[in-house]
Design an enzyme around this catalytic site. Sequence first.
Site, PDB file in Angstrom:
ATOM      1  N   PHE A 135      -9.944 -54.512 -17.497  1.00  0.00           N
ATOM      2  CA  PHE A 135      -9.452 -53.613 -18.536  1.00  0.00           C
ATOM      3  C   PHE A 135     -10.647 -53.007 -19.291  1.00  0.00           C
ATOM      4  O   PHE A 135     -11.622 -53.693 -19.577  1.00  0.00           O
ATOM      5  CB  PHE A 135      -8.542 -54.379 -19.496  1.00  0.00           C
ATOM      6  CG  PHE A 135      -7.765 -53.488 -20.417  1.00  0.00           C
ATOM      7  CD1 PHE A 135      -6.681 -52.773 -19.959  1.00  0.00           C
ATOM      8  CD2 PHE A 135      -8.141 -53.356 -21.740  1.00  0.00           C
ATOM      9  CE1 PHE A 135      -5.966 -51.936 -20.802  1.00  0.00           C
ATOM     10  CE2 PHE A 135      -7.433 -52.524 -22.594  1.00  0.00           C
ATOM     11  CZ  PHE A 135      -6.340 -51.811 -22.129  1.00  0.00           C
ATOM     12  N   ASP A 212      -9.766 -63.199 -20.831  1.00  0.00           N
ATOM     13  CA  ASP A 212      -8.835 -62.322 -21.519  1.00  0.00           C
ATOM     14  C   ASP A 212      -7.449 -62.613 -20.946  1.00  0.00           C
ATOM     15  O   ASP A 212      -7.192 -62.355 -19.768  1.00  0.00           O
ATOM     16  CB  ASP A 212      -9.211 -60.851 -21.308  1.00  0.00           C
ATOM     17  CG  ASP A 212      -8.322 -59.907 -22.103  1.00  0.00           C
ATOM     18  OD1 ASP A 212      -7.271 -60.346 -22.609  1.00  0.00           O
ATOM     19  OD2 ASP A 212      -8.673 -58.710 -22.208  1.00  0.00           O
ATOM     20  N   TYR A 237       1.083 -58.468 -28.727  1.00  0.00           N
ATOM     21  CA  TYR A 237       2.110 -57.426 -28.821  1.00  0.00           C
ATOM     22  C   TYR A 237       2.793 -57.125 -27.496  1.00  0.00           C
ATOM     23  O   TYR A 237       3.697 -56.298 -27.439  1.00  0.00           O
ATOM     24  CB  TYR A 237       1.530 -56.134 -29.402  1.00  0.00           C
ATOM     25  CG  TYR A 237       0.261 -55.637 -28.756  1.00  0.00           C
ATOM     26  CD1 TYR A 237       0.281 -54.952 -27.546  1.00  0.00           C
ATOM     27  CD2 TYR A 237      -0.965 -55.826 -29.386  1.00  0.00           C
ATOM     28  CE1 TYR A 237      -0.883 -54.502 -26.955  1.00  0.00           C
ATOM     29  CE2 TYR A 237      -2.134 -55.370 -28.811  1.00  0.00           C
ATOM     30  CZ  TYR A 237      -2.090 -54.706 -27.603  1.00  0.00           C
ATOM     31  OH  TYR A 237      -3.243 -54.246 -27.025  1.00  0.00           O
ATOM     32  N   LYS A 238       2.382 -57.808 -26.415  1.00  0.00           N
ATOM     33  CA  LYS A 238       3.030 -57.597 -25.125  1.00  0.00           C
ATOM     34  C   LYS A 238       4.175 -58.602 -24.966  1.00  0.00           C
ATOM     35  O   LYS A 238       5.187 -58.496 -25.636  1.00  0.00           O
ATOM     36  CB  LYS A 238       1.997 -57.720 -24.002  1.00  0.00           C
ATOM     37  CG  LYS A 238       0.850 -56.707 -24.106  1.00  0.00           C
ATOM     38  CD  LYS A 238      -0.141 -56.884 -22.963  1.00  0.00           C
ATOM     39  CE  LYS A 238      -1.399 -56.050 -23.152  1.00  0.00           C
ATOM     40  NZ  LYS A 238      -1.129 -54.605 -23.036  1.00  0.00           N
ATOM     41  N   ARG A 386       3.889 -48.667 -12.992  1.00  0.00           N
ATOM     42  CA  ARG A 386       3.810 -50.094 -13.289  1.00  0.00           C
ATOM     43  C   ARG A 386       5.050 -50.543 -14.059  1.00  0.00           C
ATOM     44  O   ARG A 386       5.438 -49.917 -15.049  1.00  0.00           O
ATOM     45  CB  ARG A 386       2.550 -50.385 -14.107  1.00  0.00           C
ATOM     46  CG  ARG A 386       2.251 -51.861 -14.286  1.00  0.00           C
ATOM     47  CD  ARG A 386       0.962 -52.059 -15.071  1.00  0.00           C
ATOM     48  NE  ARG A 386       1.105 -51.660 -16.468  1.00  0.00           N
ATOM     49  CZ  ARG A 386       0.253 -51.996 -17.441  1.00  0.00           C
ATOM     50  NH1 ARG A 386      -0.817 -52.716 -17.156  1.00  0.00           N
ATOM     51  NH2 ARG A 386       0.441 -51.591 -18.675  1.00  0.00           N
TER      52      ARG A 386
END
Length: 426
Positions: A135, A212, A237-238, A386
């Site tokens: 990422f 991560d 927040y996911k 996705r």
Amino acid sequence: MNLSRAAAAALDDTDPLAGFRARFTGTEDGDTESGTYGRLLYLDGNSLGRLPRETPAALARVVEQEWGRGLVGSWRDWVEQSRRIGDVLAAGVLGARPGEVLVGDSTSVDLYKLLVAAADAHPGRDVLVCCADDFPTDRYVVAGVAAQRGMTVREVDADIDAGLDLGTLAAALDDRVAVVVLSQVAYRSGALVDIAAVTALAREAGALVLWDLSHGAGAVPADLTAAGADLAVGCTYKYLNGGPGAPAFLYVRRELQDQLRQPIWGWFGQRDQFAMGPAYDPADGVDRFAVGTPPVLAMAAVEVGARLSAEAGIDRLAAKGQALTGLLIALADADLAEHGVTVASPRDATRRGSHVSLVHPAAWQLTQALVDRGVVPDFRTPNRVRFGPAPLYTRFVDVWDAMDRFRAVLAEGAHEAYPTERARVT
């Protein structure tokens, strides 16, 4: 495998997590309509989780009672928030021990703090290792720390779909490497990396590993203690449903805590913060990795999401995530392949997180057409749609209906009416 909608509904009927769906907003069939195509099918939980129904009341309690009435006296409770929520995540989500997880800053800030602390612990080593397909913020933070410290970055190549090969990583490790920074779950394809195996490789080379966990926390077990993990960060927040911009968490293995000193010396990381002493003296344990005043309101939202995930149990969440993504892959093979769609994510469920990427040359246009038909995935470069079904609230019939609408878009050529991404940008 029975791929009928009735079979998907039968899976929902026996789902041990089915009761959690009603604890999120927008999950009842009549809650959210999407034009002529019916209810909204939200399959982007790997980017932003849904709003728990308990969150508004939790925020109101902090605002009206703790702030409105308790005023400054409420700091007696607020000052403990970071560790309290950290312990919930440690036990219920991350497989860590009490006092190893802290919540408060952003993922990027936490990544920076732990990376610098780990690099400082190896003053004779001048190389940082990361994945070339990781990422962006991870790669950027690694590059920035290396530039500031005169270090070298070794970017390890990884297959965009299959993920990182351990042999390739092993070849990049030597006695110059101070820290390895990797994601447990590849953000594009969902490919999993074995935390225990990588930790063992790095330890043999004398390096620390900083993980991560953002793209798996709340849906994929990390088992940090069992894996012997050193350091980790992750967003909330996911799959953890902490809300947009929610503060992140950091993990530091207990045995490392007093050996490391993070670079941002703020008063919440001070040994006796209210003594207002003249010099910085880091607190013992995980508290030394705090910086400044935590975002109290945002933390209240994170606590709701963290407790929901802990209540559900990470093993049950992971099992359902594998089943949801497995159904999605089977339906893509059966209904979308004839239209040129291929599966980019690992087919082996044990090597896959809780999201799936599908490849098509017109992925950008397909994503827009799906959104307009009430299906919410996201687009990832170069040509991937996705899907992130969230085990806490996504049903098997949601996946079935989403793939059915995807099939209809392709069969009708509905996506051809949308501009290409290049046209959109320019």
